[in-house]
Scaffold this motif. Structure first.
Motif, PDB file in Angstrom:
ATOM      1  N   LEU A   1       0.704  -0.954   0.066  1.00  0.00           N
ATOM      2  CA  LEU A   1       0.109   0.063  -0.114  1.00  0.00           C
ATOM      3  C   LEU A   1       0.897   1.210   0.043  1.00  0.00           C
ATOM      4  N   ARG A   2       1.811   1.067   0.754  1.00  0.00           N
ATOM      5  CA  ARG A   2       2.691   2.402   0.919  1.00  0.00           C
ATOM      6  C   ARG A   2       3.437   2.701  -0.395  1.00  0.00           C
ATOM      7  N   SER A   3       3.708   1.726  -1.141  1.00  0.00           N
ATOM      8  CA  SER A   3       4.262   1.678  -2.420  1.00  0.00           C
ATOM      9  C   SER A   3       3.788   2.632  -3.502  1.00  0.00           C
TER      10      SER A   3
ATOM     11  N   GLY B   1       0.811   6.575  -1.503  1.00  0.00           N
ATOM     12  CA  GLY B   1       0.587   5.768  -0.449  1.00  0.00           C
ATOM     13  C   GLY B   1      -1.190   5.342  -0.308  1.00  0.00           C
ATOM     14  N   LYS B   2      -1.544   5.760  -1.367  1.00  0.00           N
ATOM     15  CA  LYS B   2      -3.109   5.635  -1.358  1.00  0.00           C
ATOM     16  C   LYS B   2      -3.560   4.278  -2.164  1.00  0.00           C
ATOM     17  N   PRO B   3      -4.756   3.810  -1.638  1.00  0.00           N
ATOM     18  CA  PRO B   3      -5.367   2.333  -1.989  1.00  0.00           C
ATOM     19  C   PRO B   3      -5.574   2.692  -3.687  1.00  0.00           C
ATOM     20  N   LEU B   4      -5.602   1.477  -4.422  1.00  0.00           N
ATOM     21  CA  LEU B   4      -6.096   1.356  -5.809  1.00  0.00           C
ATOM     22  C   LEU B   4      -7.579   1.918  -6.006  1.00  0.00           C
ATOM     23  N   LYS B   5      -7.601   2.659  -6.758  1.00  0.00           N
ATOM     24  CA  LYS B   5      -9.035   3.237  -6.960  1.00  0.00           C
ATOM     25  C   LYS B   5      -9.960   2.098  -8.088  1.00  0.00           C
ATOM     26  N   ASN B   6     -11.308   2.343  -7.771  1.00  0.00           N
ATOM     27  CA  ASN B   6     -12.062   1.151  -8.467  1.00  0.00           C
ATOM     28  C   ASN B   6     -12.137  -0.123  -7.928  1.00  0.00           C
ATOM     29  N   ARG B   7     -11.379  -0.377  -6.759  1.00  0.00           N
ATOM     30  CA  ARG B   7     -11.463  -1.674  -6.115  1.00  0.00           C
ATOM     31  C   ARG B   7     -11.442  -1.598  -4.482  1.00  0.00           C
TER      32      ARG B   7
ATOM     33  N   VAL C   1      -5.005   0.878   9.504  1.00  0.00           N
ATOM     34  CA  VAL C   1      -4.743   1.837   8.357  1.00  0.00           C
ATOM     35  C   VAL C   1      -5.879   2.690   8.326  1.00  0.00           C
ATOM     36  N   GLU C   2      -5.441   4.125   8.280  1.00  0.00           N
ATOM     37  CA  GLU C   2      -6.693   5.219   8.285  1.00  0.00           C
ATOM     38  C   GLU C   2      -7.181   5.389   6.879  1.00  0.00           C
ATOM     39  N   GLU C   3      -6.547   4.785   5.988  1.00  0.00           N
ATOM     40  CA  GLU C   3      -6.864   5.056   4.511  1.00  0.00           C
ATOM     41  C   GLU C   3      -8.387   4.402   4.220  1.00  0.00           C
ATOM     42  N   ASP C   4      -8.856   4.408   2.965  1.00  0.00           N
ATOM     43  CA  ASP C   4     -10.155   4.272   2.417  1.00  0.00           C
ATOM     44  C   ASP C   4      -9.860   2.476   2.380  1.00  0.00           C
ATOM     45  N   VAL C   5      -9.423   1.761   3.171  1.00  0.00           N
ATOM     46  CA  VAL C   5      -9.493   0.408   2.995  1.00  0.00           C
ATOM     47  C   VAL C   5     -10.100  -0.528   4.390  1.00  0.00           C
ATOM     48  N   ILE C   6     -10.055  -1.776   3.904  1.00  0.00           N
ATOM     49  CA  ILE C   6     -10.359  -2.628   5.085  1.00  0.00           C
ATOM     50  C   ILE C   6      -9.084  -3.205   5.529  1.00  0.00           C
ATOM     51  N   THR C   7      -8.997  -2.910   6.945  1.00  0.00           N
ATOM     52  CA  THR C   7      -7.826  -3.477   7.703  1.00  0.00           C
ATOM     53  C   THR C   7      -8.072  -4.897   8.227  1.00  0.00           C
TER      54      THR C   7
END
Length: 165
Positions: free
Chosen positions: A46-48, A52-58, A68-74
């Motif tokens: 994710l950080r790469s 460091g943002k999640p992939l869009k449209n997924r 992880v504080e992003e728009d992800v499921i941890t």
């Protein structure tokens, strides 16, 4: 569940927390294959990504001991991961890295989509050689194509002994 990655001739998949090759055709294949699907990845992967943002449209599921504080499921462990991925059709879930996530989850994948690069990428991280693994058979292989100066083949490996989760 499936896995997708590109590998050099030694089954290397990366160095310096990045891809070894810039392959536009491979990236197009990755985008088209995973768009609208669920991707499973580790925190370093994710950080790469850009910013460091999640992939869009997924739907991004990050396997990490820390939140992880992003728009992800941890998810924090395999039990949590397997409970989460069971919510989706298995053919819509793709493991996308990094090496420890691949090496842990490939035995649970029914298919592994590998873009094989006929070059030595001087990799620092590797996955298991599926050609030498009796649990996997090469079920499909494209003709070789040129991709940014490299010769690649798009290969599909089927797992003959998928571990249940």
């Amino acid at each position: 569940m499936k896995a997708i990655f590109h590998a050099d001739k030694n089954w290397g998949i990366g160095k310096a927390n990045d891809l070894m090759f810039r392959l536009p055709e491979d990236m197009k294949f990755f985008r088209e294959t995973t768009k609208g699907k669920i991707v499973v990845l580790g925190l370093n992967t994710l950080r790469s990504f850009p910013g460091g943002k999640p992939l869009k449209n997924r739907i991004n599921i990050v396997l990490s001991p820390q939140d992880v504080e992003e728009d992800v499921i941890t998810v924090h462990n395999l039990d949590e991961l397997f409970a989460e991925v069971k919510k989706y059709p298995p053919d819509d879930v793709f493991v996308i890295g990094g090496a420890s996530v691949y090496n842990t989850l490939i035995p649970y994948c029914s298919e592994v989509l590998v873009t094989k690069v006929e070059a030595d990428g001087k990799a620092e991280v590797f996955v298991s050689d599926l050609d030498a693994d009796n649990n996997f058979t090469l079920s499909d292989e494209s003709a070789p194509i040129a991709d940014n100066g490299y010769t690649v083949r798009f290969c599909t490996y089927r797992n003959c002994n998928v571990k249940k989760y």
